[in-house]
Motif scaffolding. Structure first.
Motif, PDB file in Angstrom:
ATOM      1  N   ARG A  83       0.824  -1.218   0.000  1.00 46.48           N
ATOM      2  CA  ARG A  83       0.000   0.000   0.000  1.00 46.48           C
ATOM      3  C   ARG A  83       0.852   1.260   0.000  1.00 46.48           C
ATOM      4  O   ARG A  83       1.998   1.281   0.454  1.00 46.48           O
ATOM      5  CB  ARG A  83      -1.023  -0.009   1.128  1.00 46.48           C
TER       6      ARG A  83
ATOM      7  N   ALA B 157       0.310   5.047   1.475  1.00 48.27           N
ATOM      8  CA  ALA B 157      -0.627   5.630   2.437  1.00 48.27           C
ATOM      9  C   ALA B 157      -0.317   7.093   2.724  1.00 48.27           C
ATOM     10  O   ALA B 157      -0.011   7.462   3.861  1.00 48.27           O
ATOM     11  CB  ALA B 157      -0.614   4.804   3.728  1.00 48.27           C
ATOM     12  N   PRO B 158      -0.392   7.955   1.725  1.00 46.63           N
ATOM     13  CA  PRO B 158      -0.092   9.367   1.975  1.00 46.63           C
ATOM     14  C   PRO B 158      -1.189  10.071   2.769  1.00 46.63           C
ATOM     15  O   PRO B 158      -2.362   9.713   2.666  1.00 46.63           O
ATOM     16  CB  PRO B 158       0.017   9.966   0.571  1.00 46.63           C
ATOM     17  N   SER B 159      -0.784  11.057   3.550  1.00 49.62           N
ATOM     18  CA  SER B 159      -1.751  11.917   4.256  1.00 49.62           C
ATOM     19  C   SER B 159      -1.859  13.219   3.473  1.00 49.62           C
ATOM     20  O   SER B 159      -0.839  13.818   3.143  1.00 49.62           O
ATOM     21  CB  SER B 159      -1.263  12.234   5.664  1.00 49.62           C
TER      22      SER B 159
ATOM     23  N   GLU C 296      -4.975   8.821   3.623  1.00 48.46           N
ATOM     24  CA  GLU C 296      -5.017   8.859   5.089  1.00 48.46           C
ATOM     25  C   GLU C 296      -5.441  10.246   5.584  1.00 48.46           C
ATOM     26  O   GLU C 296      -4.675  10.972   6.228  1.00 48.46           O
ATOM     27  CB  GLU C 296      -3.680   8.388   5.660  1.00 48.46           C
TER      28      GLU C 296
ATOM     29  N   ALA D 259       0.768  10.384  11.855  1.00 40.75           N
ATOM     30  CA  ALA D 259       1.895   9.474  12.066  1.00 40.75           C
ATOM     31  C   ALA D 259       3.066  10.287  12.618  1.00 40.75           C
ATOM     32  O   ALA D 259       3.348  11.369  12.132  1.00 40.75           O
ATOM     33  CB  ALA D 259       2.272   8.824  10.745  1.00 40.75           C
TER      34      ALA D 259
ATOM     35  N   HIS E  60       6.276  11.335  12.509  1.00 44.80           N
ATOM     36  CA  HIS E  60       7.489  11.304  11.692  1.00 44.80           C
ATOM     37  C   HIS E  60       8.606  12.147  12.265  1.00 44.80           C
ATOM     38  O   HIS E  60       9.762  11.907  12.018  1.00 44.80           O
ATOM     39  CB  HIS E  60       7.208  11.870  10.301  1.00 44.80           C
TER      40      HIS E  60
ATOM     41  N   TYR F 124      -3.846   7.590  14.589  1.00 51.23           N
ATOM     42  CA  TYR F 124      -3.135   6.973  13.463  1.00 51.23           C
ATOM     43  C   TYR F 124      -2.830   5.493  13.734  1.00 51.23           C
ATOM     44  O   TYR F 124      -3.053   4.632  12.877  1.00 51.23           O
ATOM     45  CB  TYR F 124      -1.838   7.773  13.196  1.00 51.23           C
TER      46      TYR F 124
ATOM     47  N   VAL G 296      -4.351   2.686  11.172  1.00 50.57           N
ATOM     48  CA  VAL G 296      -3.466   2.029  10.212  1.00 50.57           C
ATOM     49  C   VAL G 296      -3.500   0.500  10.394  1.00 50.57           C
ATOM     50  O   VAL G 296      -3.503  -0.253   9.416  1.00 50.57           O
ATOM     51  CB  VAL G 296      -2.051   2.666  10.329  1.00 50.57           C
TER      52      VAL G 296
ATOM     53  N   ARG H 105       7.331   1.741   4.196  1.00 53.01           N
ATOM     54  CA  ARG H 105       7.225   3.152   4.599  1.00 53.01           C
ATOM     55  C   ARG H 105       8.590   3.611   5.095  1.00 53.01           C
ATOM     56  O   ARG H 105       9.547   2.837   5.107  1.00 53.01           O
ATOM     57  CB  ARG H 105       6.134   3.323   5.662  1.00 53.01           C
TER      58      ARG H 105
END
Ligand code: GLU
Length: 285
Positions: free
Chosen positions: A7, A9-11, A43, A120, A122, A191, A195, A209
């Motif tokens: 997948r 999964a960009p926000s 996302e 998420a 980061h 998140y 997810v 990711r």
């Protein structure tokens, strides 16, 4: 062997940059090499920070970049809907399983980290260790609304996993991370919960990711255990960093796919050496 399902999964909280493009390219190549299916998931969990125009932009930019997916918000598919803002039933279902199993507790502390739980972690926005003050609190409800919920981590438990890119990993619950938020009182799932629920519902077999999410993986493995589901395989890519050695941010507009495209730069040129940016394997947070 199970058929490979990966997948992207960009926000939709900003424009994608070359760092995202590299991670997504690796995800695409891994799905292609395995003869599998790639899923695009929008996302847009956090209503305060997500914008529909960014979701439209990432679809266009990923396609321009040459990445192909088989299921997604634009294409539909067997596990639709593919936008998190439309999937709250799945998250409530997962919340209920955690609630009934006694894995989570209501937390009445008001803290800044709650605002960020839908994102998420980061950067430096990883959740601070929670003191556990509300552990042991109970509440009779049948929906999560109105109060924050935290997952009670098994203190001292070492979570080990083998990452396809980074090798053996281990994190200790209660030391590397504390009781984390799974649901915000304003009815936004965190998140970490969303997810896990989505990767399971969409039958994802490998999560590709950035390696800044390695520690989140340990939390997600605990959630999988609590929900009685087998975690997917993980492949955490090294990250591109700027000249100061810092992770690229969505606000670095000059390196956005949109800006590069507008300058007439071709995707193949970007893929040749990722604009000469450094790749850092130690960008763990
Ligand atoms: N939607 C997350 C982000 O863009 C990525 C989450 C993930 O790949 O697990 O930050």
């Amino acid at each position: 062997m199970q058929d490979y399902r990966g997948r992207l999964a960009p926000s939709p909280t900003g424009h994608l940059h070359v760092g995202h493009a590299r991670t997504f390219w690796i995800a695409y190549e891994r799905a292609r090499a395995a003869g599998g299916v790639l899923v695009l998931r929008n996302e847009d969990l956090d209503p305060q920070r997500s914008k529909a125009e960014y979701a439209r932009a990432f679809i266009e930019e990923l396609r321009w970049f040459g990445i192909e997916w088989r299921e997604g918000p634009d294409l539909g598919g067997p596990f639709a809907p593919y936008s998190q803002s439309e999937r709250s039933d799945w998250y409530v279902h997962a919340w209920r399983k955690l609630y009934q199993g006694g894995w989570i507790y209501p937390c009445t502390c008001s803290r800044k980290d709650l605002a960020e739980a839908a994102q998420a972690p980061h950067e430096s926005n990883d959740e601070p260790m929670y003191s556990g003050k509300c552990r042991g609190q109970k509440l009779q409800v049948d929906r999560p609304t109105g109060v924050n919920w935290r997952f009670r981590v098994p203190d001292g438990r070492v979570v080990r996993f083998r990452d396809g890119a980074q090798g053996e990993q281990q994190y200790t619950a209660g030391k590397d991370f504390g009781d984390f938020v799974v649901w915000r009182r304003d009815d936004v799932p965190a998140y970490q919960l969303a997810v896990v629920a989505d990767d399971c519902a969409m039958r994802i077999t490998e999560v590709v990711r950035g390696c800044d999410l390695l520690k989140s993986t340990a939390r997600q493995i605990l959630l999988c255990e609590a929900l009685g589901i087998a975690p997917p395989a993980y492949y955490h890519c090294d990250l591109l960093v700027d000249e100061r050695g810092e992770r690229l941010a969505k606000r670095t507009d000059a390196l956005s796919l949109r800006a590069l495209r507008a300058k007439g730069i071709r995707p193949e040129q970007i893929r040749e050496n990722w604009l000469g940016l450094r790749i850092a394997g130690d960008a763990k947070t």
